[in-house]
Motif scaffolding. Sequence first.
Motif, PDB file in Angstrom:
ATOM      1  N   VAL A 106       0.870  -1.099  -0.072  1.00 22.86           N
ATOM      2  CA  VAL A 106      -0.101   0.091   0.049  1.00 22.86           C
ATOM      3  C   VAL A 106       0.923   1.259   0.036  1.00 22.86           C
ATOM      4  N   ASP A 160      -9.321   6.474   6.717  1.00 19.04           N
ATOM      5  CA  ASP A 160      -8.663   5.991   5.185  1.00 19.04           C
ATOM      6  C   ASP A 160      -7.838   5.055   5.241  1.00 19.04           C
ATOM      7  N   THR A 161      -6.618   5.248   6.275  1.00 24.15           N
ATOM      8  CA  THR A 161      -5.408   4.340   6.086  1.00 24.15           C
ATOM      9  C   THR A 161      -5.933   2.955   6.339  1.00 24.15           C
ATOM     10  N   LEU A 164      -7.769   1.236   3.354  1.00 22.88           N
ATOM     11  CA  LEU A 164      -6.842   0.886   2.228  1.00 22.88           C
ATOM     12  C   LEU A 164      -6.121  -0.409   2.861  1.00 22.88           C
TER      13      LEU A 164
END
Length: 172
Positions: A106, A160-161, A164
Amino acid sequence: MSAPTRAGDPDGLERIWTPHRMAYVRTAVDDEGCPFCSIPGRPDEEALVVARGEAAYVVLNLHPYNPGHLLVVPYRHVADLTELSPEEAGELMTMTQQALRTVRAVAQPHSFNVGLNLGRSAGGSLSEHLHQHVVPRWTGDANFITVVGGTKTLPQLLEDTRTLLAEAWSRA
């Protein structure tokens, strides 16, 4: 043998004072109990859980050193690595390996810090419940803005992290 030094005597070491770290040093299990024991009972998105296994889970650190700072935590409330069963220890390591693969896929960090702080004096602010840190590192990521400016810079919201990383977990 040299004479003992007194407080304030020069010892040749530089000092960087980080008073913001006292919040971690003083952290204690509060009236709600152990936060690592309560996380598994909450929804993944709310608790920032990235992945769950049979004996351990992976969660984003609420106070990250860097973006993508993960914690690999056994469900069972134990303080020391030697208290884990072979199955728990195996899954802790397997999930740590998967965390490394996932963060690499990522975020492409240059390096990692991976480790345990066993006991409060070793830096374990929540030392009552074992947890392994997986901290992605990039060349030049260490700076003085936190100390000088009293600010931690993170380029992405934790939610958001988590999204992902959770989406990439099974693909990495």
